[in-house]
Design an enzyme around this catalytic site. Structure first.
Site, short mmCIF file in Angstrom:
data_model
loop_
_atom_site.label_atom_id
_atom_site.label_comp_id
_atom_site.label_asym_id
_atom_site.label_seq_id
_atom_site.Cartn_x
_atom_site.Cartn_y
_atom_site.Cartn_z
N ASP A 277 -6.74 -1.13 -15.68
CA ASP A 277 -6.19 -2.49 -15.64
C ASP A 277 -5.09 -2.73 -16.67
O ASP A 277 -4.00 -3.13 -16.33
CB ASP A 277 -7.29 -3.56 -15.76
CG ASP A 277 -6.74 -4.91 -15.35
OD1 ASP A 277 -6.00 -4.96 -14.35
OD2 ASP A 277 -7.02 -5.90 -16.04
N ARG B 175 10.34 14.04 1.03
CA ARG B 175 9.32 14.94 1.59
C ARG B 175 9.19 16.24 0.82
O ARG B 175 8.14 16.85 0.76
CB ARG B 175 9.64 15.24 3.05
CG ARG B 175 9.43 13.99 3.90
CD ARG B 175 9.44 14.27 5.36
NE ARG B 175 8.52 15.32 5.74
CZ ARG B 175 8.38 15.77 6.98
NH1 ARG B 175 9.10 15.23 7.94
NH2 ARG B 175 7.53 16.72 7.27
N LYS C 173 -5.61 1.08 -7.13
CA LYS C 173 -5.49 1.89 -8.36
C LYS C 173 -6.87 2.25 -8.93
O LYS C 173 -7.15 3.40 -9.23
CB LYS C 173 -4.69 1.12 -9.42
CG LYS C 173 -3.25 0.87 -9.04
CD LYS C 173 -2.47 0.23 -10.18
CE LYS C 173 -2.92 -1.18 -10.50
NZ LYS C 173 -2.56 -2.17 -9.48
N HIS D 182 0.40 -3.02 -17.02
CA HIS D 182 -0.65 -3.15 -16.03
C HIS D 182 -0.74 -1.84 -15.25
O HIS D 182 0.23 -1.40 -14.64
CB HIS D 182 -0.30 -4.31 -15.08
CG HIS D 182 -1.36 -4.57 -14.07
ND1 HIS D 182 -2.63 -4.97 -14.43
CD2 HIS D 182 -1.36 -4.47 -12.73
CE1 HIS D 182 -3.35 -5.11 -13.34
NE2 HIS D 182 -2.61 -4.82 -12.29
#
Length: 312
Positions: free
Chosen positions: A178, A244, A160, A139
């Site tokens: 999808d 970071r 997404k 998915h």
């Protein structure tokens, strides 16, 4: 388990069937390895790989022509087993009667082509490796960004498809939305494509289903792409420590291949398309041997060391 039939090979490579019964062409081919049975023609069947396609070229057939009728008969009977998926004659050669009789006895398809043996062998192996490669569906969304196949994953509703639309608008190419069908080809190469039914389509909440190819043109889609990077979108978590500097390389395992993975936290106001675009560029630089995070880290360290010296 994935299989291919002789019938499919006939369509792909324009092969002609030399048997009378077309039913034989539905026998499954389960391995991409091809055998050229030269040793077998000479009578050595101890290690005969019967489950492979047997490819007979000029060399094998000219040797066969020198054998006595009894030997010819015996070799062909042993060559055709209930396991043999197909026997292919290259360079337009005719099938000897002994071969036809032996093949019909156990239902082995005999196919013929005008292509040279070596060329046919490599084309067949490539086709079979691709078709018989292990396959799974995940998915997510797959997009080609600057030549890197980026698979975007994340829980439902994280954005997404909206991010994919943004990336396509910025000139990148959609492969699948999808559901991504992934197959593993040789040496850890993962190739993704869209299931036939939803190819070139994007589903956007509030808009419904849109056809990317119709809206943005043929240059905005690709049928398949090698996957290089996974980006996991997750809802921003106040308590979580995010990387970071970008020095942490994570990976996700698909089959037995480790795919580099980056986790991108999502919160309102962050332009995800730009972040993903930069992540793909950065990944490409790393593959070329340039690591911006390491360079930055080294620069930072040298600045700190210099300021330490100044204080001494």
């Amino acid at each position: 388990m994935a299989t291919v039939t002789a019938k499919e090979l006939m369509e792909e490579f324009d092969l002609s069937l030399l048997n009378d019964e077309e039913a034989v062409t539905y026998r499954p081919i389960t391995t991409a390895d091809i055998s050229r049975p030269g040793m077998e023609m000479a009578g050595y069947f101890t290690y005969y790989p019967a489950k492979r396609i047997q490819l007979l070229g000029k060399t094998e057939m000219s040797f066969y022509a020198q054998l006595s009728p009894e030997e010819q008969q015996e070799r062909m009977v042993r060559l055709c087993t209930y396991d043999t998926p197909a026997i292919i004659l290259s360079r337009g050669m005719e099938a000897p009667d002994e071969l036809k009789r032996a093949a019909d006895e156990v239902g082995v398809p005999i196919l013929s082509t005008s292509i040279s043996t070596t060329r046919l062998s490599s084309k067949l192996m490539m086709f079979l490796e691709s078709r018989l490669a292990p396959m799974t569906a995940l998915h997510g969304v797959l997009i080609d960004i600057y030549g890197i196949g980026v698979m975007i994953t994340g829980s439902s509703g994280v954005g997404k498809s909206e991010t994919a639309l943004d990336l396509v608008r910025r000139g990148h190419r959609l492969v699948a939305d999808d559901s991504v069908e992934i197959r593993q080809e040789q040496d850890g190469v993962l190739v993704g494509r869209a299931p036939e039914l939803i190819r070139h389509l994007l589903e956007i909440r509030g808009l419904g289903i849109i056809n990317v190819m119709t809206l943005f043109g043929a240059g905005s889609v690709r049928n398949e792409k090698r996957i290089g990077l996974a980006i996991d979108l997750e809802a921003w978590d106040q308590k979580k420590q995010y990387d970071r500097l970008g020095l942490d390389e994570d990976a996700v395992q698909i089959f037995d291949t480790d795919l580099p993975k980056i986790t991108v936290p999502v919160r309102p106001g962050r332009n995800l398309a730009v972040i993903i675009e930069v992540a793909a560029m950065n990944f490409r630089l790393k593959r070329m041997g340039i690591n911006a995070a390491e360079q930055f880290s080294e620069r930072l360290t040298s600045v700190i060391e210099e300021s330490d010296h100044d204080h001494d």
